[in-house]
Design a protein around this motif. Structure first.
Motif, PDB file in Angstrom:
ATOM      1  N   SER A 155      50.654  41.430  36.604  1.00  0.00           N
ATOM      2  CA  SER A 155      49.050  41.777  36.356  1.00  0.00           C
ATOM      3  C   SER A 155      48.445  42.194  37.554  1.00  0.00           C
ATOM      4  O   SER A 155      48.851  41.596  38.666  1.00  0.00           O
ATOM      5  N   ASP A 157      45.116  42.295  37.573  1.00  0.00           N
ATOM      6  CA  ASP A 157      43.735  42.107  37.536  1.00  0.00           C
ATOM      7  C   ASP A 157      43.180  41.171  38.448  1.00  0.00           C
ATOM      8  O   ASP A 157      42.209  40.944  38.780  1.00  0.00           O
ATOM      9  N   GLY A 158      44.209  40.410  39.021  1.00  0.00           N
ATOM     10  CA  GLY A 158      43.735  39.292  40.156  1.00  0.00           C
ATOM     11  C   GLY A 158      43.961  39.675  41.465  1.00  0.00           C
ATOM     12  O   GLY A 158      43.834  38.929  42.442  1.00  0.00           O
ATOM     13  N   ALA A 173      35.729  37.651  41.098  1.00  0.00           N
ATOM     14  CA  ALA A 173      36.630  36.914  40.331  1.00  0.00           C
ATOM     15  C   ALA A 173      35.872  36.218  39.100  1.00  0.00           C
ATOM     16  O   ALA A 173      36.628  36.110  38.000  1.00  0.00           O
ATOM     17  N   ARG A 176      35.716  38.999  36.651  1.00  0.00           N
ATOM     18  CA  ARG A 176      37.238  39.371  35.883  1.00  0.00           C
ATOM     19  C   ARG A 176      37.958  38.036  35.336  1.00  0.00           C
ATOM     20  O   ARG A 176      38.649  38.137  34.470  1.00  0.00           O
ATOM     21  N   ARG A 178      38.927  35.294  36.380  1.00  0.00           N
ATOM     22  CA  ARG A 178      40.314  34.795  37.164  1.00  0.00           C
ATOM     23  C   ARG A 178      40.190  33.646  38.055  1.00  0.00           C
ATOM     24  O   ARG A 178      39.203  33.350  38.612  1.00  0.00           O
ATOM     25  N   ASP A 179      41.225  32.750  37.704  1.00  0.00           N
ATOM     26  CA  ASP A 179      41.285  31.359  38.447  1.00  0.00           C
ATOM     27  C   ASP A 179      41.764  31.639  39.859  1.00  0.00           C
ATOM     28  O   ASP A 179      41.629  30.889  40.821  1.00  0.00           O
ATOM     29  N   PHE A 181      42.370  34.888  42.808  1.00  0.00           N
ATOM     30  CA  PHE A 181      41.865  36.205  43.133  1.00  0.00           C
ATOM     31  C   PHE A 181      42.442  36.531  44.497  1.00  0.00           C
ATOM     32  O   PHE A 181      41.963  35.691  45.512  1.00  0.00           O
TER      33      PHE A 181
END
Length: 207
Positions: A155, A157-158, A173, A176, A178-179, A181
């Protein structure tokens, strides 16, 4: 032990008998004194052949050796018998007899290590003729411990595609969700934002 001698094309001298008795004495210390011994000494042209057979309560030990001299052939045959006796004694001594379990009713469980997972299977058994079946728990162990294979998904996305400041990275972060980023600051330094269990964001600078 009773010793019987047989001579074929040769004479059994007193020296050979004394040699045999000395060897038998060493063997009886291993197998015991109960039993019989048959010693066959024969001559075939230039070959001297000694064959020794020892009958005990549990075993039959046989050795046959050849040499140019009868004393050597007899010595080797007695030595082989002694080695056989030692092996039989070790093998017989390693057999462990387990007492039969007395199942009078109820449930019997087979002990299993706590670190392993066991599957329990109920088996109906009869203690005697005419009685009702008694349930028994039998544990079976898997031949191989199941190992979960890692599931990896690629992915992007991070990862930030453009340089940004720390404040922008924190907002991105959170946007999105996300934990973890990854981004680069305006100086080109790679950094990682990681959300800990308490909800706080931790900044990791990649060297």
């Amino acid at each position: 032990m009773d010793v019987e001698y047989t001579g074929r094309q040769t004479t059994i001298t007193k020296k050979l008998k004394v040699q045999t008795e000395e060897g038998i004495t060493a063997i009886t210390k291993i197998v015991g004194t109960s039993g019989s011994v048959h010693v066959i000494l024969s001559k075939d042209k230039y070959r001297m052949i000694a064959e020794v057979t020892v009958h005990t309560k549990h075993h039959k030990l046989v050795a046959r050796c050849e040499a140019t001299e009868m004393e050597v052939a007899l010595h080797d045959a007695l030595a082989k018998i002694e080695q056989q006796a030692i092996r039989h004694k070790k093998k017989f001594g390693t057999i462990k007899r387990h007492p039969k379990s007395d199942v009078k009713g109820g449930t019997t469980e087979v002990a299993a290590p706590a670190a392993r997972k066991t599957a329990t299977l109920k088996v109906a058994t009869k203690t005697s003729v005419g009685r009702k079946a008694v349930p028994m728990l039998v544990h079976s162990f898997p031949s191989h411990s199941p190992l979960s294979e890692p599931h990896v998904v690629r992915s992007t996305d991070g990862v930030a595609l453009r340089p940004m400041s720390l404040e922008e990275a924190v907002k991105e972060a959170a946007f999105r969700d996300r934990d973890v980023f990854v981004f680069r600051n305006h100086g080109g330094q790679a950094m990682v934002l990681y959300r800990k269990r308490d909800g706080k964001m931790e900044l990791i600078e990649v060297p």
